[in-house]
Design a protein around this motif. Structure first.
Motif, PDB file in Angstrom:
ATOM      1  N   VAL A 154       0.854  -1.182   0.000  1.00  0.00           N
ATOM      2  CA  VAL A 154       0.000   0.000   0.000  1.00  0.00           C
ATOM      3  C   VAL A 154       0.894   1.237   0.000  1.00  0.00           C
ATOM      4  CG1 VAL A 154      -1.763   1.288   1.238  1.00  0.00           C
ATOM      5  CG2 VAL A 154      -1.827  -1.217   1.232  1.00  0.00           C
ATOM      6  N   LEU A 155       0.859   1.999  -1.086  1.00  0.00           N
ATOM      7  CA  LEU A 155       1.652   3.223  -1.192  1.00  0.00           C
ATOM      8  C   LEU A 155       0.780   4.417  -0.837  1.00  0.00           C
ATOM      9  CD1 LEU A 155       3.658   2.714  -4.525  1.00  0.00           C
ATOM     10  CD2 LEU A 155       4.566   2.690  -2.201  1.00  0.00           C
ATOM     11  N   ALA A 156       1.205   5.172   0.146  1.00  0.00           N
ATOM     12  CA  ALA A 156       0.457   6.359   0.574  1.00  0.00           C
ATOM     13  C   ALA A 156       0.647   7.497  -0.421  1.00  0.00           C
ATOM     14  CB  ALA A 156       0.922   6.791   1.962  1.00  0.00           C
ATOM     15  N   GLU A 157      -0.219   8.491  -0.322  1.00  0.00           N
ATOM     16  CA  GLU A 157      -0.159   9.642  -1.225  1.00  0.00           C
ATOM     17  C   GLU A 157       1.192  10.350  -1.165  1.00  0.00           C
ATOM     18  OE1 GLU A 157      -2.117  10.983  -3.414  1.00  0.00           O
ATOM     19  OE2 GLU A 157      -4.043   9.957  -3.154  1.00  0.00           O
ATOM     20  N   HIS A 158       1.792  10.398   0.028  1.00  0.00           N
ATOM     21  CA  HIS A 158       3.036  11.157   0.174  1.00  0.00           C
ATOM     22  C   HIS A 158       4.258  10.420  -0.392  1.00  0.00           C
ATOM     23  CE1 HIS A 158       3.220   8.585   3.806  1.00  0.00           C
ATOM     24  NE2 HIS A 158       4.531   8.693   3.659  1.00  0.00           N
ATOM     25  N   LYS A 159       4.054   9.227  -0.967  1.00  0.00           N
ATOM     26  CA  LYS A 159       5.158   8.459  -1.524  1.00  0.00           C
ATOM     27  C   LYS A 159       5.435   8.794  -2.997  1.00  0.00           C
ATOM     28  CE  LYS A 159       6.054   5.853   2.088  1.00  0.00           C
ATOM     29  NZ  LYS A 159       7.368   5.887   2.768  1.00  0.00           N
ATOM     30  N   ARG A 160       4.816   9.845  -3.490  1.00  0.00           N
ATOM     31  CA  ARG A 160       4.945  10.176  -4.922  1.00  0.00           C
ATOM     32  C   ARG A 160       6.401  10.433  -5.315  1.00  0.00           C
ATOM     33  NH1 ARG A 160       0.776  13.267  -8.556  1.00  0.00           N
ATOM     34  NH2 ARG A 160       2.015  13.744 -10.404  1.00  0.00           N
ATOM     35  N   GLU A 161       7.126  11.213  -4.519  1.00  0.00           N
ATOM     36  CA  GLU A 161       8.522  11.503  -4.845  1.00  0.00           C
ATOM     37  C   GLU A 161       9.369  10.234  -4.830  1.00  0.00           C
ATOM     38  OE1 GLU A 161       9.583  14.287  -5.993  1.00  0.00           O
ATOM     39  OE2 GLU A 161       7.660  15.289  -5.722  1.00  0.00           O
ATOM     40  N   MET A 162       9.088   9.357  -3.880  1.00  0.00           N
ATOM     41  CA  MET A 162       9.816   8.105  -3.807  1.00  0.00           C
ATOM     42  C   MET A 162       9.558   7.266  -5.062  1.00  0.00           C
ATOM     43  SD  MET A 162       9.258   4.802  -1.368  1.00  0.00           S
ATOM     44  CE  MET A 162       8.057   4.176  -2.562  1.00  0.00           C
ATOM     45  N   VAL A 163       8.298   7.203  -5.488  1.00  0.00           N
ATOM     46  CA  VAL A 163       7.941   6.437  -6.677  1.00  0.00           C
ATOM     47  C   VAL A 163       8.662   6.988  -7.901  1.00  0.00           C
ATOM     48  CG1 VAL A 163       6.052   5.960  -8.281  1.00  0.00           C
ATOM     49  CG2 VAL A 163       5.733   5.590  -5.826  1.00  0.00           C
ATOM     50  N   TYR A 164       8.651   8.306  -8.036  1.00  0.00           N
ATOM     51  CA  TYR A 164       9.351   8.931  -9.170  1.00  0.00           C
ATOM     52  C   TYR A 164      10.827   8.545  -9.148  1.00  0.00           C
ATOM     53  CZ  TYR A 164      11.306  12.432 -12.309  1.00  0.00           C
ATOM     54  OH  TYR A 164      11.971  13.049 -13.340  1.00  0.00           O
ATOM     55  N   SER A 165      11.455   8.691  -7.991  1.00  0.00           N
ATOM     56  CA  SER A 165      12.886   8.434  -7.868  1.00  0.00           C
ATOM     57  C   SER A 165      13.249   7.001  -8.209  1.00  0.00           C
ATOM     58  CB  SER A 165      13.334   8.766  -6.432  1.00  0.00           C
ATOM     59  OG  SER A 165      14.674   8.420  -6.235  1.00  0.00           O
ATOM     60  N   ARG A 166      12.477   6.073  -7.704  1.00  0.00           N
ATOM     61  CA  ARG A 166      12.828   4.661  -7.871  1.00  0.00           C
ATOM     62  C   ARG A 166      12.525   4.123  -9.261  1.00  0.00           C
ATOM     63  NH1 ARG A 166      11.356   1.599  -2.192  1.00  0.00           N
ATOM     64  NH2 ARG A 166      12.456   3.020  -0.789  1.00  0.00           N
ATOM     65  N   LEU A 167      11.465   4.620  -9.885  1.00  0.00           N
ATOM     66  CA  LEU A 167      11.103   4.109 -11.208  1.00  0.00           C
ATOM     67  C   LEU A 167      11.752   4.889 -12.349  1.00  0.00           C
ATOM     68  CD1 LEU A 167       7.306   3.196 -10.869  1.00  0.00           C
ATOM     69  CD2 LEU A 167       9.264   1.639 -10.982  1.00  0.00           C
ATOM     70  N   ALA A 168      12.335   6.041 -12.036  1.00  0.00           N
ATOM     71  CA  ALA A 168      12.929   6.863 -13.092  1.00  0.00           C
ATOM     72  C   ALA A 168      14.002   6.107 -13.862  1.00  0.00           C
ATOM     73  CB  ALA A 168      13.517   8.140 -12.485  1.00  0.00           C
ATOM     74  N   LYS A 169      14.811   5.328 -13.161  1.00  0.00           N
ATOM     75  CA  LYS A 169      15.886   4.599 -13.845  1.00  0.00           C
ATOM     76  C   LYS A 169      15.338   3.544 -14.808  1.00  0.00           C
ATOM     77  CE  LYS A 169      17.746   3.304 -10.027  1.00  0.00           C
ATOM     78  NZ  LYS A 169      18.679   2.695  -9.031  1.00  0.00           N
ATOM     79  N   ARG A 170      14.141   3.009 -14.510  1.00  0.00           N
ATOM     80  CA  ARG A 170      13.539   2.034 -15.424  1.00  0.00           C
ATOM     81  C   ARG A 170      13.097   2.725 -16.720  1.00  0.00           C
ATOM     82  NH1 ARG A 170      15.947  -1.750 -14.859  1.00  0.00           N
ATOM     83  NH2 ARG A 170      14.543  -2.696 -16.387  1.00  0.00           N
ATOM     84  N   LEU A 171      12.537   3.931 -16.585  1.00  0.00           N
ATOM     85  CA  LEU A 171      12.137   4.668 -17.780  1.00  0.00           C
ATOM     86  C   LEU A 171      13.361   5.024 -18.618  1.00  0.00           C
ATOM     87  CD1 LEU A 171       9.500   5.022 -15.995  1.00  0.00           C
ATOM     88  CD2 LEU A 171       9.181   7.162 -17.252  1.00  0.00           C
ATOM     89  N   ARG A 172      14.420   5.483 -17.952  1.00  0.00           N
ATOM     90  CA  ARG A 172      15.624   5.847 -18.701  1.00  0.00           C
ATOM     91  C   ARG A 172      16.252   4.614 -19.359  1.00  0.00           C
ATOM     92  NH1 ARG A 172      16.508   9.067 -13.781  1.00  0.00           N
ATOM     93  NH2 ARG A 172      15.708  11.155 -14.232  1.00  0.00           N
ATOM     94  N   HIS A 173      16.156   3.480 -18.689  1.00  0.00           N
ATOM     95  CA  HIS A 173      16.677   2.243 -19.259  1.00  0.00           C
ATOM     96  C   HIS A 173      15.992   1.924 -20.587  1.00  0.00           C
ATOM     97  CE1 HIS A 173      18.218  -1.895 -19.371  1.00  0.00           C
ATOM     98  NE2 HIS A 173      16.979  -2.292 -19.624  1.00  0.00           N
ATOM     99  N   HIS A 174      14.712   2.257 -20.674  1.00  0.00           N
ATOM    100  CA  HIS A 174      13.941   1.984 -21.894  1.00  0.00           C
ATOM    101  C   HIS A 174      13.829   3.225 -22.791  1.00  0.00           C
ATOM    102  CE1 HIS A 174      12.789  -2.006 -20.564  1.00  0.00           C
ATOM    103  NE2 HIS A 174      12.371  -1.523 -19.405  1.00  0.00           N
ATOM    104  N   ASN A 175      14.625   4.256 -22.472  1.00  0.00           N
ATOM    105  CA  ASN A 175      14.621   5.494 -23.274  1.00  0.00           C
ATOM    106  C   ASN A 175      13.230   6.113 -23.361  1.00  0.00           C
ATOM    107  OD1 ASN A 175      17.443   5.406 -23.958  1.00  0.00           O
ATOM    108  ND2 ASN A 175      16.960   3.768 -25.425  1.00  0.00           N
ATOM    109  N   MET A 176      12.535   6.118 -22.235  1.00  0.00           N
ATOM    110  CA  MET A 176      11.196   6.714 -22.167  1.00  0.00           C
ATOM    111  C   MET A 176      11.245   7.998 -21.348  1.00  0.00           C
ATOM    112  SD  MET A 176       8.770   3.372 -21.506  1.00  0.00           S
ATOM    113  CE  MET A 176       8.498   2.158 -22.792  1.00  0.00           C
TER     114      MET A 176
END
Length: 288
Positions: A45-67
């Motif tokens: 369960v991810l709370a509303e205030h976890k948005r920055e954490m989600v961005y930070s952790r998934l950003a490398k996956r997007l960059r890995h796929h050139n998205m």
């Protein structure tokens, strides 16, 4: 987990005054969908205030796929339900905070519980993370059972496959190991030299007691078989809602020996969630 990851800071973010700007696009709908998907996939369960954490952790996956847009990444994920990327997605959103002999009061209780056991001792560590907890259990078995510990078995599972790879290696920074008392360090660790300077590795007699395997506590089938003398499920239930917690506890009960112990984290209370267990001591439960 690095301090940078804990703070949710990402190399792709920078500040302009008090404004945090991003090179990737994360919309409200994207964030809502990510929360829904990780709940469906792992029960987290991810709370509303976890948005920055989600961005930070998934950003490398997007960059890995050139998205550049989270929307595109999520569309790609959902079009391929069996894709390997789901594993990377789940790993990225899993928190791994652990240490050797964390919540130290549990280990003497375990030692007393197994000291006079007849037959092999079996323990399930259900949130093994990077290995510090199951190796702490193995050290406890060796200290308590002596030669009989060779017959014992610790099953160590986690949903995070990256963390499990690190756990299997059993290699840690020496400053982390130095927090243990000197006798344990000498008995249970090998000091790295040369290119391994500054590292320590658990000795084979410790690692041989532990079997690591991936496991999602939400999966319909678990690749573990009881009965266990003890189950360690510490500091993982806090990421689940009460309905999920109750389902997991109900599945734990038949996997335990009649006198088996269930160990919870310091901030977890199972007494009001399930009637399958009753409190025995500080965050330690027995079957009801």
């Amino acid at each position: 987990m690095t301090e940078q990851r804990e703070r949710g800071v990402d190399a792709g973010q920078w500040t302009s005054g008090n404004q945090i700007e991003r090179d990737l696009v994360l919309t409200d709908a994207d964030f809502a969908r990510i929360r829904e998907l990780i709940y469906q996939r792992a029960g987290i369960v991810l709370a509303e205030h976890k948005r920055e954490m989600v961005y930070s952790r998934l950003a490398k996956r997007l960059r890995h796929h050139n998205m550049t847009r989270f929307t595109d990444y999520l569309v790609r994920l959902e079009r391929q339900p069996e894709a390997k990327e789901w594993e990377a997605f789940t790993n990225a959103l899993t928190t791994n905070l652990t240490a050797f002999f964390r919540e130290a009061h549990h280990f003497p209780l375990l030692a007393e519980h197994i000291r006079h056991k007849q037959g092999p001792v079996t323990i399930w560590c259900s949130a093994a993370s990077t290995g510090e907890e199951p190796y702490s259990l193995a050290m406890t078995l060796l200290e308590t059972l002596g030669p009989k510990a060779a017959q014992a078995k610790i099953i160590a599972t986690d949903i995070d496959t990256d963390a499990l790879s690190r756990a299997r290696a059993g290699i840690y920074p020496q400053e982390q190991v130095r927090k243990l008392d000197e006798a344990r360090v000498k008995r249970f660790f090998q000091k790295g030299t040369g290119q391994h300077q500054g590292l320590a590795r658990v000795r084979p007699e410790v690692s041989e007691l532990v079997e690591f395997m991936p496991l999602n506590l939400l999966a319909p089938q678990w690749p573990v078989k009881g009965p266990f003398d003890a189950i360690f499920c510490r500091n993982i239930m806090i990421y689940f809602d009460k309905e999920t917690q109750a389902k997991i506890l109900k599945r734990f009960a038949p996997l335990m020996k009649p006198d088996g112990l269930l160990f919870a984290g310091h901030s977890e209370n199972f007494s009001y969630i399930s009637d399958a267990f009753k409190l025995r001591g500080q965050t330690v439960y027995t079957r009801a």
